[in-house]
Every structure is written in C-alpha cells, then in structure tokens.
Design a protein around this motif. Structure first.
Motif, mmCIF file in Angstrom:
data_model
loop_
_atom_site.group_PDB
_atom_site.id
_atom_site.type_symbol
_atom_site.label_atom_id
_atom_site.label_comp_id
_atom_site.label_asym_id
_atom_site.label_seq_id
_atom_site.Cartn_x
_atom_site.Cartn_y
_atom_site.Cartn_z
ATOM 1 N N HIS A 148 0.816 -1.209 0.000
ATOM 2 C CA HIS A 148 0.000 0.000 0.000
ATOM 3 C C HIS A 148 0.852 1.263 0.000
ATOM 4 C CE1 HIS A 148 -3.176 2.826 1.202
ATOM 5 N NE2 HIS A 148 -4.011 1.909 0.765
ATOM 6 N N THR A 156 3.195 -2.716 -12.169
ATOM 7 C CA THR A 156 1.965 -3.054 -12.904
ATOM 8 C C THR A 156 2.077 -4.400 -13.587
ATOM 9 O OG1 THR A 156 2.698 -1.964 -14.930
ATOM 10 C CG2 THR A 156 1.494 -0.618 -13.325
ATOM 11 N N GLY A 161 -2.334 -8.194 -16.686
ATOM 12 C CA GLY A 161 -3.517 -9.002 -16.401
ATOM 13 C C GLY A 161 -3.879 -9.834 -17.601
ATOM 14 N N LEU A 173 -0.885 -10.316 -11.158
ATOM 15 C CA LEU A 173 -1.480 -10.069 -9.847
ATOM 16 C C LEU A 173 -2.946 -9.695 -10.044
ATOM 17 C CD1 LEU A 173 1.336 -7.842 -8.258
ATOM 18 C CD2 LEU A 173 1.019 -10.314 -8.037
ATOM 19 N N PRO A 174 -3.862 -10.580 -9.773
ATOM 20 C CA PRO A 174 -5.278 -10.240 -9.942
ATOM 21 C C PRO A 174 -5.698 -9.026 -9.129
ATOM 22 C CG PRO A 174 -5.018 -12.600 -9.650
ATOM 23 C CD PRO A 174 -3.678 -11.978 -9.368
ATOM 24 N N LYS A 175 -5.081 -8.839 -7.962
ATOM 25 C CA LYS A 175 -5.481 -7.699 -7.124
ATOM 26 C C LYS A 175 -4.824 -6.408 -7.594
ATOM 27 C CE LYS A 175 -6.605 -10.063 -2.804
ATOM 28 N NZ LYS A 175 -6.317 -10.153 -1.345
ATOM 29 N N GLY A 176 -3.840 -6.514 -8.445
ATOM 30 C CA GLY A 176 -3.188 -5.311 -8.931
ATOM 31 C C GLY A 176 -2.005 -4.906 -8.081
ATOM 32 N N PRO A 177 -1.368 -3.778 -8.441
ATOM 33 C CA PRO A 177 -0.190 -3.333 -7.695
ATOM 34 C C PRO A 177 -0.552 -2.715 -6.364
ATOM 35 C CG PRO A 177 -0.729 -1.768 -9.435
ATOM 36 C CD PRO A 177 -1.698 -2.903 -9.579
ATOM 37 N N TYR A 178 0.467 -2.625 -5.489
ATOM 38 C CA TYR A 178 0.334 -1.995 -4.179
ATOM 39 C C TYR A 178 -0.684 -2.708 -3.288
ATOM 40 C CZ TYR A 178 2.720 1.821 -6.626
ATOM 41 O OH TYR A 178 3.593 2.561 -7.369
ATOM 42 N N THR A 179 -0.867 -3.989 -3.509
ATOM 43 C CA THR A 179 -1.840 -4.761 -2.717
ATOM 44 C C THR A 179 -1.168 -5.832 -1.877
ATOM 45 O OG1 THR A 179 -2.180 -6.302 -4.564
ATOM 46 C CG2 THR A 179 -3.673 -4.410 -4.423
ATOM 47 N N MET A 197 -3.317 4.661 -7.056
ATOM 48 C CA MET A 197 -3.614 3.254 -6.807
ATOM 49 C C MET A 197 -4.788 2.793 -7.661
ATOM 50 S SD MET A 197 -4.596 1.321 -3.281
ATOM 51 C CE MET A 197 -3.038 1.713 -2.564
ATOM 52 N N ALA A 248 -4.001 2.240 -11.323
ATOM 53 C CA ALA A 248 -3.364 0.969 -11.662
ATOM 54 C C ALA A 248 -4.143 -0.210 -11.087
ATOM 55 C CB ALA A 248 -1.933 0.959 -11.122
ATOM 56 N N ALA A 249 -5.392 0.001 -10.772
ATOM 57 C CA ALA A 249 -6.168 -0.997 -10.030
ATOM 58 C C ALA A 249 -6.298 -2.310 -10.784
ATOM 59 C CB ALA A 249 -7.556 -0.445 -9.725
ATOM 60 N N GLY A 250 -6.112 -3.400 -10.036
ATOM 61 C CA GLY A 250 -6.400 -4.717 -10.582
ATOM 62 C C GLY A 250 -7.813 -5.103 -10.205
ATOM 63 N N ASP A 251 -8.078 -6.387 -10.207
ATOM 64 C CA ASP A 251 -9.442 -6.844 -9.965
ATOM 65 C C ASP A 251 -9.895 -6.596 -8.527
ATOM 66 O OD1 ASP A 251 -9.150 -9.732 -12.185
ATOM 67 O OD2 ASP A 251 -9.550 -7.619 -12.558
ATOM 68 N N ALA A 252 -8.971 -6.277 -7.634
ATOM 69 C CA ALA A 252 -9.367 -5.968 -6.254
ATOM 70 C C ALA A 252 -10.205 -4.697 -6.204
ATOM 71 C CB ALA A 252 -8.133 -5.818 -5.374
ATOM 72 N N TYR A 253 -10.050 -3.843 -7.184
ATOM 73 C CA TYR A 253 -10.827 -2.602 -7.252
ATOM 74 C C TYR A 253 -11.635 -2.594 -8.542
ATOM 75 C CZ TYR A 253 -7.587 -1.211 -3.583
ATOM 76 O OH TYR A 253 -6.846 -1.158 -2.430
ATOM 77 N N ARG A 299 -6.693 -1.570 -18.877
ATOM 78 C CA ARG A 299 -5.789 -1.485 -17.730
ATOM 79 C C ARG A 299 -4.869 -0.284 -17.868
ATOM 80 N NH1 ARG A 299 -6.676 -5.862 -14.644
ATOM 81 N NH2 ARG A 299 -7.551 -7.667 -15.670
ATOM 82 N N SER A 300 -4.018 -0.113 -16.880
ATOM 83 C CA SER A 300 -3.198 1.094 -16.845
ATOM 84 C C SER A 300 -2.282 1.182 -18.059
ATOM 85 C CB SER A 300 -2.369 1.138 -15.567
ATOM 86 O OG SER A 300 -1.562 -0.014 -15.472
#
Lengths: 436, 516
Positions: free
Chosen positions: A151, A318, A370, A390-396, B228, B231-236, B254-255
């Motif tokens: 984060h 990313t 992705g 990373l399915p959740k994306g960066p900084y996770t 954030m 650059a959001a992935g599937d968590a957002y 995507r980003s």
C-alpha cells in the motif's frame, strides 16, 4: 374519413412490428487444434494423444478444456469469435521419458505449447497448430517475486520488492556469479507498425538496432537487459543446499519496522501487516545514486552491478516484467550492448542494453498487467510459454510464487513446465524463504 | 465563449422581436393572442413545421417568440440501469419564428446545466444512443453537464411564389464531467447544414426536397486522481475502466492502455415533402432519410499522442421518418392529427474481428389526434388522444447475446383554459394520464458468454423496458399580459409507477416564459 386514418395507423404498426431479426456477420467458429513436437524432439516418438488443451477467452476469461485424440487433434465447436490464449501440455513420467529417449531424469518432464492473444474469427479461420517443447530440467528456478509492492500510504510502497531463487535440483549449487536480468523490450500494447522496427507481434526488432551486425539472429538468439545484477563470490562462496533458496531484496530491511532512509529521515510504515521482513535476505541491490529508499544495509552483501536502470532496482509494479537468470563463467560486461531499435542517434547519453544469449538462460518468468491489456511478450515459449500476474493489482501486497510439484522427504520440488501460467500462483502476502 | 453565446442569444431574440413600425401600430388583441398564448396544438404545429426550412412557408403561425427559464427535478428508482437516480436541470431557451415580407425566419438558442447522481456502467453523453462503443465503469458517480444548442433556418418564395428556397444550420456543444474516480471528461460538438428547394405546383399544392450534411466529434478521456486506482487490478473492479464493444461485450482497459476514445460522426440527410389542401384538411406529408457513420479511434501507444490514434470500429446508422400532419377547422373548432413513423438500422464493423459484430434495429410510431374547442374565438379546451409504439432489437455475434423489446403507450392529454374576463389573464390546467404496456421481450445470453455487464445491466434493463406502468402528469400555469408581452408561470408534475417493478419515477418542473 377518420376511419381511413386509423386503418393507415394500424397498417404502419403492423409493418413496424414485422421487421425480421437478423444476425450479425460475426459468428462462432469451430476451433480445430493440432499438436506436434518441436523439431529437436521429433527424433523421438512422444505421444500426441491425451495432450491437455485449454483455451481462455481474453474478453470474459472463460476457459474451455479438452484432450487430443489418437491423431493429436481436437475441436472446440462453435467457439465465439475473439482473442484467445491457447495452451497445450502433457507430462511424460521420468520412466517414460527414459524409455523413449534413453536419457535418465529425476523428475517428470512437462512438454507444453502456448499461443497468446490469438484472434479467432471467420476471416482468420479456426485451424491452429501447437508445437510442444520442453526446457531445461532441474537447476535454479525463480521461486517467488514480490513486484507489486504494498500500500502506497499504509505499506512500504515498492521498497519491499524482492526476488527469490531456488535450488530445484538434488545437488548443492553455488550462487556465485548467478545473474538476474530485467529483460527489456517494447511495452506498447498496439505499436505503430509503420515505424518499421517492430516485429509482427509487437516486440522490438533488434536487427534494426544501430550497430547490430548483419546476419545476427538478434531476436531469435538473444535477450536485452534493462538491468543486470550478479551475485558476488569466488565460485564457492555461497553454497545453496537442495530445496533451499537465496533472496535478493531491493532493500534488505525489516519493512514492518521504522527505518532511516538515505536522507536521514525516519520512515515508519502505518500498517506493518501489509509488508514483510526482508532483514534475512541474502543479498540486496544498492546503486548509491542518492535515491532516498536505496539503503545500503550493513552486513548484507550487495549484488554486483553489471547494468542498472533508474535510481534503484524498482520492478514494474503493474506487471510489465520479464526476468531471466543465468550463470556463466564469462563476464557479461564484456558482451556487446545495443540501443533499442527506435534510437536514431547514439550519443554518450543513449541507453545501451547488454545482449544476453538465450542459450545461457537457466530460467525465465514473465508477468503481465492481467488477462487483458497485455504488452508484447518478451520471452519465447522455450523460456516461458505463459505469464503470471497479480489479480489484485499493484500496491496490494500480493505476489507470485511457484507451485510445489512434489515433496521428496523434506525437500520440495517446485513445478517447472516453463510456463508461468501453470507454474505460478498468487500469494496475498509474500513469504521470503517460505511456501504458500 | 460565454459572451459570444449571450450575443447570439440576444441577436436571435431580437431577430424575431423586431417588426416594422407600421405593424406595431396596427397590433391589437386579436393579433397578439395567436402568437403570445401557448396552446398545446400550437406547440405541435411549431414542432412539425420547424423541422425543415421549406416547411416554414406552410406553417399556420405568423409569428412566435419566447424566452423560457426552467428548472426540472427528476428522481426515482424506476429507471434503466445506466440512468441517473436523480437529475436536476436548469435551462434557458429562446426561440422565435417570424415572417418578414417573403422570408420566413426561425431560430433557437438553448442552454442547459444539469447535475446527475448515481450514474454507473456508462461514460456517455447519450445513454439512449444505439451505439455500442463507449467507455464505462461500474462505480456510480455524479455528473455535471453543460449543453448549448443553436440553430437557425430561413426560407423564401421567389418567381411569383412558385419556387421555394431554404437554408438551415444547427450547432450543438456539450461538456460532461464526473467528480469521482474514475473521472471521465466528455466533450462533444456537432454541426449540421441543410439546403432545400420546393415547387408550388398549384396555389394549394407544393412539393419540395432538401439535402444536408452533418459532422460531429465526441471525445472521452478517463483519468484518476488516485494513483492506486489508476493501476487498479481486480481488487478494485468497480473502479476499473471498461470499453463496451457490442452488446454485453466489455473489455477492461488497464493502466497500460490509454483510456481515451474519440468518435467521429459524419452523415448525410435528405428528404422530401408534400403540403396542400386535401379533403378539407391542411395536409403535410414528410419523408426524411439520414445516414451516419461513426468511427471510433483509440490511442495506439501509451504515449497518448493523438497522432498514434488508430480506428477500432465503426458504426453505421440509417434512419428514416415518415411524418403526416393534418389540421382542419370544423366550424370554429380545430381537428389535428399527426402520425410519425421512425425506422433505424445500425450495424458496426469491428476491426479486431474483421466483421460486423453488432446489429441494432428500431421502429417506433408516435401518433396523436386532437380536438380543440373554441369559445368566443379563443380555445377553451384541448383534448388529445396519444399513442406510441416502439420495438427495439439488438444482437452481438461474439457474445451471442440477443435482445428484443416492444411496448405501446396510450394516453389522454387534456388542457383547460379559463377566460373569466377580457384582460387575457388566465389559468391553464392540464392532465395527462397514460398507460404503458409491455408487449413482447426477451434476452438470450449463453451462460458461458455472460459477463458482469450481462447480469448487472442487461438483465435488469430487460425487466425495466418490458414494464407495465401507469403515469399521471398534471400541470398548472398562469398567463398574464405584461407590457404588450405575455408572461407565463407554469409548473408540472409527473408520477410513474410500474405494476411489476419496484420503485417509482417523479418529475417536477417549473418554468417562467415570456412570449413576445
């Protein structure tokens, strides 16, 4: 008179409701897959039946699976038009492999083939041939990469990035001279082909680089390093036992705890649970360019800098990455270096990329942002037929970690099919030296 | 920009205000009323005869001018998935028509500022538009919209009134922004020009034809204030930006993608008409044809340099209208009839799939028949019977989604004007109950092809558009003379409730108009 107009109105309504509902021109296509083995394996009679097939629709991520028939073919009927990742894999047991080739091997051998972002529609057709291949068996493998970081406000941002390299063999290996490289290539999802220095799939055509000797298989035989670091040592300084690993950190710190950065400022992580302790890392990368988070932790050996990029070893969070590891008695600093093909004038400030022979590569891993929005693939199928992400994306805090194929006694053998789509899985918080 | 718009507003208004000194002296109550009083039947006349410049020559309106300030409030959960839950609109509209010797002029200027809440699943300035290509996000947000429209047309008769000529232009400009991530900015402008020629066969019968060209550009840029979320992935997931490329066909951006798209819209239009006396009715029959090709381009590289934009698709839309308008005085009363049929066919060309992937068809009929009762040479009440029928079909090849919906609406529109004394100050009461009946609908979407868009948008929308619903609209207005002009203060309210869906929709409006 008004009756006539009502009749007219009714006639118009009837006409309007009778329009035929037509179908679009784009229609489903029968996808016919045929598998064969790469040229270097065709001297042997490896089986073509029961090869596992998987197609992934890149629009909706839906997966369909099947197995080849006795003649090595399979049809996915009525496949929706669109772009797909197509993967094939078969595992030959160690005994079977020895019986077919006469070559003794400790572990099972996985053959795989992969085609990424393949367009299937009526115009292109649905006939696809997949060529199965297999890479090196055993030896060092990239086990875990924490490239996404944690984060931005409450975690360690990108400071807690690291790579873990694992001894997947049954012998003690020495990490001395082990090199890790960030592979460099185009990251444009839709490059302008009119420029003339892109390959059809979007990667740079390195044959167009200034200074590249004519006749060099600049794309087929080589990779190009954005950064290149080497484990120090005299050849036997850093032994690594079977089933053990080394961790190379950007900063070998306990990122959960406050630390003093290069500017003398004490930095405190607001939520330590989002980050990790890298104080036990074997090595770290220190560039010494004054970047605030580039710390030279006392007592932790620094990687030798053969080529660097930026102010610190910051991985693309990313996911537009590819890494390879190799070990050579040669000095990579003596290898030629070239500018990227888009460069028109070479000056003292031009970035030059060290040319690395693919034949030297022990293991490679590729990541993508992705399932969609991907950049051109940097590694070919021999090094990594797939990709991880990373399915959740960066900084996770999420990271990628190689799966365990089997356990022999207390030693874990990690899965290595040269396809990180199959070999890697995600872990919500990385575990240096650990397993999921 | 604002000063230029004010200048244009004043010019358009003055154009319709100015009259020769001789005409001013001769103005009396009987000449004031036809142009100063807003009647429903006159609104319908104005709407029909201002469609095209040639028709102005046949309009039963000598002169009309108005400036209206309005405020509207719309709220309720009975809505399509991509519509706002709450909409506030402030508007200013000025328009006028007048005949100066042999030239008939008509012009308008409109400005609206709207605030819309809780819009999700679409970044677009035109949610009812048939195009399948637009950017979207799941996350709902608040929109600010500015819209300007300006137009003028003129027609004249030459060669002993045998030959009619017309020319017209319309300009449209809008800006739409959202103030929470993701943050799209949508800018649009459009320009349409047309020219017409008519021939008066006999003093009672006229035919004519016209042609025109239209061009417009709409650009959508999506940005993020949060790095954030950018650059959001599937968590957002709800903050991710998606591109709709069909019906149920959505692709995450995507980003690494540059979240921008431009729509270039070019089209041609043509039409013809007949106007004359037929069976005692003043009859006007019009046919219009309009084509539009919208080309969608997105950046080819992450550098966001617009010179790298590449086309990803195109959407062709062809529309036709047949419009019949008839009026007749029966004694001192008036009969009015209008039937308007519209047909639209749209198909895309998807560059990635190298073929047509999306089809859109729509047919609709709008009709009304009205009776205006006069007392002492002034309309006392108006009664209109109105009907509407609509059928829409959409199909997507790659997702195998098919959608069809048809419905009909019938209603009564009654207006009553009080004329208790001779000073022309009076009240207007209006009631408009209506009933909407769903006729036929279906949505086919194979499970293997369904996405979140199918379940979150298409399925709820299918139920919404197939609804059986009753609505009641009521209005009250007060008109009073003011310095040789007429002021009108009006308020309307509309309430809709569906029999088979939860929620309701309420619309409140207030207006102040000056007629001159």
């Amino acid at each position: 008179m008004m009756k006539n107009y009502f009749l007219l109105l009714l006639a118009v309504v009837a006409f309007a409701s009778c329009r035929k509902e037509t179908d679009p021109a784009v229609q489903p296509v029968d996808l016919d897959l045929t598998i064969s083995y790469a040229a270097k394996f065709q001297a042997y009679t490896f089986p073509v039946s029961d090869v596992s097939l998987k197609i992934t629709n890149l629009r909706n991520s839906k997966v369909q699976e099947g197995k080849t028939s006795a003649n090595g073919t399979y049809t996915f009927p009525a496949t929706s038009a669109g772009s797909y990742d197509i993967d094939a894999t078969i595992t030959i047991t160690a005994a079977q492999y020895e019986q077919i080739t006469g070559i003794e091997t400790e572990a099972d051998v996985v053959f795989q083939a992969s085609i990424k972002n393949k367009l299937i529609n009526q115009a292109v057709g649905g006939e696809v041939t997949l060529e199965l291949t297999s890479g090196r068996i055993g030896n060092w493998v990239i086990k875990q990469v924490n490239y996404g970081g944690s984060h931005r406000a409450n975690g360690a941002l990108f400071r807690d990035q690291f790579m873990e390299i694992y001894n997947n063999s049954s012998d003690t290996l020495y990490a001395d001279s082990l090199c890790i490289a960030d592979v460099y290539n185009s990251t444009s999802p839709t490059p302008d082909q009119s420029k003339g220095y892109y390959l059809p799939a979007g990667q740079y055509d390195w044959t167009k680089s200034i200074g590249m000797p004519a006749g060099t298989k600049a794309n087929d035989d080589f990779l190009y390093a954005k950064s290149l670091y080497r484990v120090p040592g005299n050849g036997r300084t850093y032994p690594v036992a079977p089933g053990k690993s080394i961790v190379i950190a950007q900063n070998a710190l306990n990122h959960k705890a406050p630390f003093t950065n290069a500017n003398g400022v004490v930095v405190t992580v607001l939520d330590p649970s989002l980050t990790i302790d890298l104080s036990t890392a074997n090595f770290e990368v220190f560039l010494g360019k004054g970047f605030a988070s580039d710390i030279d932790v006392a007592g932790v050996p620094n990687m030798e800098i053969l080529s660097s990029n930026g102010n610190d070893w910051v991985l693309d969070n990313t996911g537009r990455n590819a890494w390879v590891i190799f070990q050579t008695s040669q000095n990579p600093k003596d290898w030629p270096a070239y500018p990227d093909p888009s460069t028109t004038i070479v000056s003292g400030s031009t970035t030059m990329y060290i040319q690395m022979p693919k034949a030297q590569v022990i293991d490679g891993v590729e990541t993508q942002p992705g399932l969609t929005g991907q950049v051109p693939k940097k590694l070919d199928n021999n090094l990594d037929a797939g990709f991880t992400y990373l399915p959740k994306g960066p900084y996770t805090s999420q990271a990628v970690i190689r799966k365990v194929a089997k356990t022999v006694g207390t030693r874990k053998i990690l899965q290595d099919t040269n396809n990180s789509s199959n070999d890697f899985e995600n872990i919500d918080l990385s575990v240096p030296f650990g397993f999921k | 920009m604002r000063n230029i718009i004010y200048l244009i507003l004043i010019s358009v208004s003055l154009l319709c205000c100015l009259q020769p000194a001789a005409a001013q002296k001769q103005a009396d109550t009987s000449q004031l009323e036809p142009r100063l009083v807003s009647y429903r039947f006159r609104d319908y006349e104005y709407a029909y005869y201002t469609q095209q410049g040639l028709l102005l020559q046949h309009a039963p309106i000598e002169r009309l001018g108005s400036i209206t300030l309005g405020y509207s409030y719309l709220q309720g959960g009975l809505r399509a998935r991509q519509e706002a839950d709450k909409v506030n609109v402030a508007s200013l509209r000025s328009e006028g028509l007048r005949k100066v010797k042999k030239i008939t002029l008509q012009g308008y200027f409109g400005f609206t500022r709207s605030w819309e809440d809780s819009i999700g699943y679409m970044h677009s300035a035109k949610p009812e538009d048939p195009t399948p290509y637009y950017l979207l996000a799941i996350k709902q947000g608040h929109w600010d919209r500015l819209h300007y429209e300006l137009g003028a047309q003129a027609s004249t008769a030459v060669l002993n009134d045998k030959l009619l000529l017309s020319v017209g232009a319309d300009f449209d400009l809008s800006s739409n922004t959202r103030n929470s991530d993701p943050r799209p900015e949508i800018s649009k402008y459009a320009l349409a020009l047309n020219w017409g020629v008519g021939y008066r066969i006999t003093p009672k019968h006229t035919i004519g034809a016209w042609a025109g060209y239209a061009y417009g550009i709409e650009t959508t840029n999506v940005g993020y204030s949060s790095v954030m979320l950018n650059a959001a992935g599937d968590a957002y997931r709800e903050y991710q930006t998606f591109l709709s490329k069909g019906f149920g066909n959505v692709l995450v951006q995507r980003s690494g993608d540059v979240r921008r798209m431009r729509e270039d819209d070019k089209g041609y239009r043509a039409g013809g008409y007949y106007d004359g006396k037929w069976m005692g009715f003043h009859t006007s029959l019009l046919y219009k044809f309009q084509t539009s090709r919208r080309t969608y381009v997105k950046p080819a590289a992450a550098t966001a340099d617009s010179r790298n934009d590449m086309p990803i698709a195109s959407f062709d839309l062809e529309q036709q209208w047949i419009d019949l308008f008839m009026e007749k005085h029966k004694g001192s009363d008036l009969l009015q009839l209008r039937i308007r049929y519209n047909s639209g066919e749209g198909s895309d060309y998807n560059n990635e799939l190298a073929g047509n992937n999306y089809i859109y068809n729509n047919d609709n009929i709008n009709a009304h028949i009205g009776y205006v009762h006069y007392t002492q040479s002034r309309p006392q009440y108006e009664l209109f019977l109105k009907g509407y029928y609509d059928k829409t079909y959409k199909a997507d090849g790659t997702t195998s989604h098919r959608w069809s919906n048809s419905y009909a609406t019938i209603g009564v529109d009654f207006s009553y004007y009080t004329r208790p004394n001779a000073d022309k100050r009076f009240w207007v009461f209006n009631a408009h109950p209506a009933y909407r009946k769903g006729i036929d609908h279906y949505l086919t979407a194979p499970t293997a092809q369904q996405t979140f868009f199918t379940t979150d948008v298409l399925m709820p929308n299918t139920a919404y558009y197939a609804r059986n619903a009753a609505s009641i609209q009521g209005g009250i207005a007060w008109q009073t003379p003011w310095k040789k002009q007429m002021l009108k203060f009006g308020a309307d309210a509309r309430y809709e409730k569906a029999a088979d869906l939860e929620g309701r929709r309420v619309n409140l409006q207030a207006k102040v108009s000056l007629f001159y």
